[in-house]
Motif scaffolding. Structure first.
Motif, PDB file in Angstrom:
ATOM      1  N   GLY A   1       0.807  -1.213   0.000  1.00  0.00           N
ATOM      2  CA  GLY A   1       0.000   0.000   0.000  1.00  0.00           C
ATOM      3  C   GLY A   1       0.836   1.256   0.000  1.00  0.00           C
ATOM      4  O   GLY A   1       2.071   1.215   0.079  1.00  0.00           O
ATOM      5  N   PHE A   2       0.152   2.398  -0.101  1.00  0.00           N
ATOM      6  CA  PHE A   2       0.828   3.692  -0.044  1.00  0.00           C
ATOM      7  C   PHE A   2       1.572   3.854   1.279  1.00  0.00           C
ATOM      8  O   PHE A   2       1.112   3.353   2.316  1.00  0.00           O
ATOM      9  CB  PHE A   2      -0.191   4.825  -0.170  1.00  0.00           C
ATOM     10  N   ASN A   3       2.670   4.583   1.225  1.00  0.00           N
ATOM     11  CA  ASN A   3       3.413   4.877   2.455  1.00  0.00           C
ATOM     12  C   ASN A   3       2.920   6.189   3.067  1.00  0.00           C
ATOM     13  O   ASN A   3       3.707   7.061   3.459  1.00  0.00           O
ATOM     14  CB  ASN A   3       4.919   4.954   2.158  1.00  0.00           C
ATOM     15  N   ASP A   4       1.597   6.328   3.134  1.00  0.00           N
ATOM     16  CA  ASP A   4       1.000   7.524   3.724  1.00  0.00           C
ATOM     17  C   ASP A   4      -0.114   7.115   4.676  1.00  0.00           C
ATOM     18  O   ASP A   4      -0.273   5.929   4.998  1.00  0.00           O
ATOM     19  CB  ASP A   4       0.482   8.481   2.636  1.00  0.00           C
ATOM     20  N   ALA A   5      -0.892   8.095   5.134  1.00  0.00           N
ATOM     21  CA  ALA A   5      -1.933   7.818   6.127  1.00  0.00           C
ATOM     22  C   ALA A   5      -2.976   6.832   5.613  1.00  0.00           C
ATOM     23  O   ALA A   5      -3.488   6.011   6.381  1.00  0.00           O
ATOM     24  CB  ALA A   5      -2.605   9.123   6.548  1.00  0.00           C
TER      25      ALA A   5
ATOM     26  N   ARG B   1       3.682   8.640  -6.069  1.00  0.00           N
ATOM     27  CA  ARG B   1       4.329   9.124  -7.289  1.00  0.00           C
ATOM     28  C   ARG B   1       5.425   8.185  -7.795  1.00  0.00           C
ATOM     29  O   ARG B   1       6.116   8.509  -8.772  1.00  0.00           O
ATOM     30  CB  ARG B   1       4.904  10.529  -7.048  1.00  0.00           C
ATOM     31  N   ASP B   2       5.624   7.015  -7.163  1.00  0.00           N
ATOM     32  CA  ASP B   2       6.632   6.060  -7.610  1.00  0.00           C
ATOM     33  C   ASP B   2       6.309   5.554  -9.017  1.00  0.00           C
ATOM     34  O   ASP B   2       5.140   5.479  -9.414  1.00  0.00           O
ATOM     35  CB  ASP B   2       6.723   4.869  -6.657  1.00  0.00           C
ATOM     36  N   THR B   3       7.352   5.160  -9.731  1.00  0.00           N
ATOM     37  CA  THR B   3       7.161   4.610 -11.074  1.00  0.00           C
ATOM     38  C   THR B   3       7.518   3.128 -11.145  1.00  0.00           C
ATOM     39  O   THR B   3       7.345   2.505 -12.190  1.00  0.00           O
ATOM     40  CB  THR B   3       8.035   5.376 -12.091  1.00  0.00           C
ATOM     41  N   SER B   4       7.994   2.563 -10.041  1.00  0.00           N
ATOM     42  CA  SER B   4       8.310   1.137 -10.006  1.00  0.00           C
ATOM     43  C   SER B   4       8.115   0.588  -8.595  1.00  0.00           C
ATOM     44  O   SER B   4       8.420   1.254  -7.609  1.00  0.00           O
ATOM     45  CB  SER B   4       9.756   0.898 -10.432  1.00  0.00           C
ATOM     46  N   VAL B   5       7.564  -0.623  -8.521  1.00  0.00           N
ATOM     47  CA  VAL B   5       7.423  -1.325  -7.228  1.00  0.00           C
ATOM     48  C   VAL B   5       7.971  -2.748  -7.372  1.00  0.00           C
ATOM     49  O   VAL B   5       7.528  -3.664  -6.675  1.00  0.00           O
ATOM     50  CB  VAL B   5       5.950  -1.362  -6.761  1.00  0.00           C
ATOM     51  N   THR B   6       8.916  -2.932  -8.272  1.00  0.00           N
ATOM     52  CA  THR B   6       9.453  -4.269  -8.547  1.00  0.00           C
ATOM     53  C   THR B   6      10.008  -4.931  -7.291  1.00  0.00           C
ATOM     54  O   THR B   6       9.712  -6.101  -7.014  1.00  0.00           O
ATOM     55  CB  THR B   6      10.549  -4.195  -9.623  1.00  0.00           C
ATOM     56  N   ALA B   7      10.803  -4.205  -6.529  1.00  0.00           N
ATOM     57  CA  ALA B   7      11.420  -4.780  -5.333  1.00  0.00           C
ATOM     58  C   ALA B   7      10.369  -5.233  -4.323  1.00  0.00           C
ATOM     59  O   ALA B   7      10.469  -6.333  -3.758  1.00  0.00           O
ATOM     60  CB  ALA B   7      12.365  -3.768  -4.697  1.00  0.00           C
ATOM     61  N   GLN B   8       9.359  -4.391  -4.121  1.00  0.00           N
ATOM     62  CA  GLN B   8       8.315  -4.730  -3.154  1.00  0.00           C
ATOM     63  C   GLN B   8       7.512  -5.947  -3.606  1.00  0.00           C
ATOM     64  O   GLN B   8       7.199  -6.840  -2.817  1.00  0.00           O
ATOM     65  CB  GLN B   8       7.374  -3.538  -2.948  1.00  0.00           C
ATOM     66  N   VAL B   9       7.165  -5.993  -4.897  1.00  0.00           N
ATOM     67  CA  VAL B   9       6.356  -7.101  -5.410  1.00  0.00           C
ATOM     68  C   VAL B   9       7.137  -8.411  -5.397  1.00  0.00           C
ATOM     69  O   VAL B   9       6.560  -9.483  -5.140  1.00  0.00           O
ATOM     70  CB  VAL B   9       5.820  -6.754  -6.816  1.00  0.00           C
TER      71      VAL B   9
ATOM     72  N   PRO C   1       1.259  -1.709  -8.591  1.00  0.00           N
ATOM     73  CA  PRO C   1       1.553  -3.041  -8.055  1.00  0.00           C
ATOM     74  C   PRO C   1       0.783  -4.159  -8.753  1.00  0.00           C
ATOM     75  O   PRO C   1       1.288  -5.279  -8.875  1.00  0.00           O
ATOM     76  CB  PRO C   1       1.158  -2.941  -6.583  1.00  0.00           C
ATOM     77  N   ALA C   2      -0.423  -3.863  -9.237  1.00  0.00           N
ATOM     78  CA  ALA C   2      -1.193  -4.886  -9.956  1.00  0.00           C
ATOM     79  C   ALA C   2      -0.464  -5.293 -11.230  1.00  0.00           C
ATOM     80  O   ALA C   2      -0.379  -6.483 -11.561  1.00  0.00           O
ATOM     81  CB  ALA C   2      -2.587  -4.357 -10.276  1.00  0.00           C
ATOM     82  N   LYS C   3       0.047  -4.330 -11.938  1.00  0.00           N
ATOM     83  CA  LYS C   3       0.798  -4.599 -13.161  1.00  0.00           C
ATOM     84  C   LYS C   3       2.049  -5.420 -12.857  1.00  0.00           C
ATOM     85  O   LYS C   3       2.365  -6.396 -13.568  1.00  0.00           O
ATOM     86  CB  LYS C   3       1.189  -3.281 -13.822  1.00  0.00           C
ATOM     87  N   ALA C   4       2.742  -5.068 -11.766  1.00  0.00           N
ATOM     88  CA  ALA C   4       3.955  -5.805 -11.390  1.00  0.00           C
ATOM     89  C   ALA C   4       3.632  -7.231 -10.984  1.00  0.00           C
ATOM     90  O   ALA C   4       4.397  -8.160 -11.274  1.00  0.00           O
ATOM     91  CB  ALA C   4       4.672  -5.075 -10.253  1.00  0.00           C
ATOM     92  N   LEU C   5       2.495  -7.445 -10.340  1.00  0.00           N
ATOM     93  CA  LEU C   5       2.083  -8.800  -9.960  1.00  0.00           C
ATOM     94  C   LEU C   5       1.830  -9.656 -11.205  1.00  0.00           C
ATOM     95  O   LEU C   5       2.217 -10.830 -11.262  1.00  0.00           O
ATOM     96  CB  LEU C   5       0.828  -8.749  -9.091  1.00  0.00           C
ATOM     97  N   VAL C   6       1.172  -9.078 -12.200  1.00  0.00           N
ATOM     98  CA  VAL C   6       0.915  -9.802 -13.455  1.00  0.00           C
ATOM     99  C   VAL C   6       2.238 -10.144 -14.135  1.00  0.00           C
ATOM    100  O   VAL C   6       2.434 -11.266 -14.625  1.00  0.00           O
ATOM    101  CB  VAL C   6       0.022  -8.963 -14.395  1.00  0.00           C
ATOM    102  N   GLU C   7       3.146  -9.193 -14.150  1.00  0.00           N
ATOM    103  CA  GLU C   7       4.450  -9.425 -14.790  1.00  0.00           C
ATOM    104  C   GLU C   7       5.240 -10.528 -14.099  1.00  0.00           C
ATOM    105  O   GLU C   7       6.043 -11.229 -14.740  1.00  0.00           O
ATOM    106  CB  GLU C   7       5.255  -8.128 -14.786  1.00  0.00           C
TER     107      GLU C   7
END
Length: 384
Positions: free
Chosen positions: A165-169, A198-206, A229-235
């Motif tokens: 999830g987002f790193n915010d509230a 505003r991140d453009t990649s979540v590869t490491a997290q996924v 993250p949904a796109k990264a999960l599919v990939e």
């Protein structure tokens, strides 16, 4: 004898001077929304809905002063202060996101101005205290939606879940509810990751998420940034169930997500699938009326849950303003205090998301009838 024109002008002036002050009063509603920035797909339908709200309530004209906070907490605070101190508003609608709304609370309390938030977190109104007494909200809380996800997932035999999830509230509050309730539904949390809107990649997290082989992944994010993250999960070939926070319930999310969000589940507002609701559902009639008005102005298929939260805020003000007018003139401290109290006493108000019953300790007033689970099927929302 004075000229005719002078006599007419004097007569008009005398007539106007005899009108009671309340007849000339105008209710001012300040609005701060995220119509640019990462939350733009939420803020635009909210702004579009402001244009549909009534311009007259209980015989008083209503002016809506709309500002953009660009999905930024500092801008939301600046807007709120400006609306209160410069525009002298009687109430505020906004902001779009949880972080923005939380940042506004101190300013609203200081200015003794009631506000209706369009953001999800229960932290906006809980625990109730002197400052949050000025804050109300229309979207379902994260608690309500987390329980909807857990109940639906448990019914499908899910035993393990991962969270990103987002790193915010918003992201933290949504995750906190899973920490509270997942085990009560027999579901174990095996991973928890964060990313910035505003991140453009979540590869490491996924990669970390997929390594735990969870039965389901919950994405605690809002708007089109939730697609990442949904796109990264599919990939990465993930085949388990995917659930989203209710902050994605609009067509921009479907458009940007495309095949990467196909088959995912979302807990959301009844308005998103209003035509499929049972005839006796308490939100159906109001939701269909809102959809008709919104799509007449913005085109077929343009409606979203976020606009409906704004519509419900308008319905709340429409119910509370007549009561507040009995205790003060718009533009005064007395009227703002009376409006806050009137909002707190709204009961059995049917809105596009359910039925509102406010109280001193509950500034949302919705029950479980305000949520449904939908699945994304062929690029559209399907009631489950």
């Amino acid at each position: 004898m004075p000229p005719v024109s002078f006599r007419i002008a004097a007569s008009v002036a005398l007539a106007l001077s005899c009108i009671a002050p309340t007849a000339l009063a105008q209710v001012k509603v300040g609005v701060t929304l995220s119509t640019t920035g990462p939350a733009v797909s939420l803020g635009v339908p909210e702004k579009n809905t402001i244009a549909l709200l009534p311009r007259t309530i209980a015989g008083q004209s209503v002016e809506y002063i709309v500002l953009d906070d660009a999905s930024d907490t500092s801008a939301a605070v600046v807007n709120t202060r400006r609306l209160i101190t410069e525009s002298k508003v009687d109430a505020v609608i906004g902001s779009t996101t949880t972080p923005n709304t939380l940042a506004m609370i101190d300013v609203l309390a200081e200015g003794e101005t009631p506000a209706i938030s369009l953001a999800s977190s229960a932290r906006i109104i809980e625990p109730m205290n002197a400052k949050k007494a000025w804050m109300f909200k229309t979207p379902q809380t994260d608690t309500m939606m987390v329980l909807a996800i857990l109940e639906h997932a448990a019914s499908k035999g899910v035993k393990t879940m991962a969270y990103i999830g987002f790193n915010d509230a918003l992201g933290e509050a949504f995750y906190a509810e899973f920490e509270k309730f997942a085990s009560t539904r027999g579901i174990k949390i095996v991973a928890s990751e964060r990313y910035a809107p505003r991140d453009t990649s979540v590869t490491a997290q996924v990669l970390k998420v997929v390594a735990t082989s969870p039965d389901m992944v919950v994405i605690g994010a809002s708007g089109t940034p939730a697609v990442l993250p949904a796109k990264a999960l599919v990939e990465r070939g993930y085949k388990g169930a995917v659930y989203f926070n209710h902050g994605v319930a609009n067509n921009d999310f479907l458009r940007v997500g495309g095949k990467d969000v196909e088959g995912a589940y979302v807990p959301t507002s009844p308005v998103l699938v209003a035509s499929a609701l049972p005839a006796d559902h308490p939100a159906k009639a109001v939701a269909l009326d809102y959809i008709k008005r919104y799509e007449a102005a913005n085109g077929p298929g343009s409606v979203s849950a976020f606009g409906s939260y704004t519509w419900d805020a308008g319905l709340l003000l429409n119910a509370a303003i007549p009561a507040a007018l009995k205790h003060g003139r718009p533009g005064t401290r007395e009227f703002r205090a009376a409006l806050r109290e009137a909002l707190e006493n709204v009961h059995d108000l049917h809105v596009s998301n359910g039925v509102i019953n406010m109280s001193k300790t509950d500034h949302l007033g919705l029950d479980q009838r305000a949520r449904v689970i939908v699945r994304i099927v062929n690029g559209a929302w399907k009631l489950q």
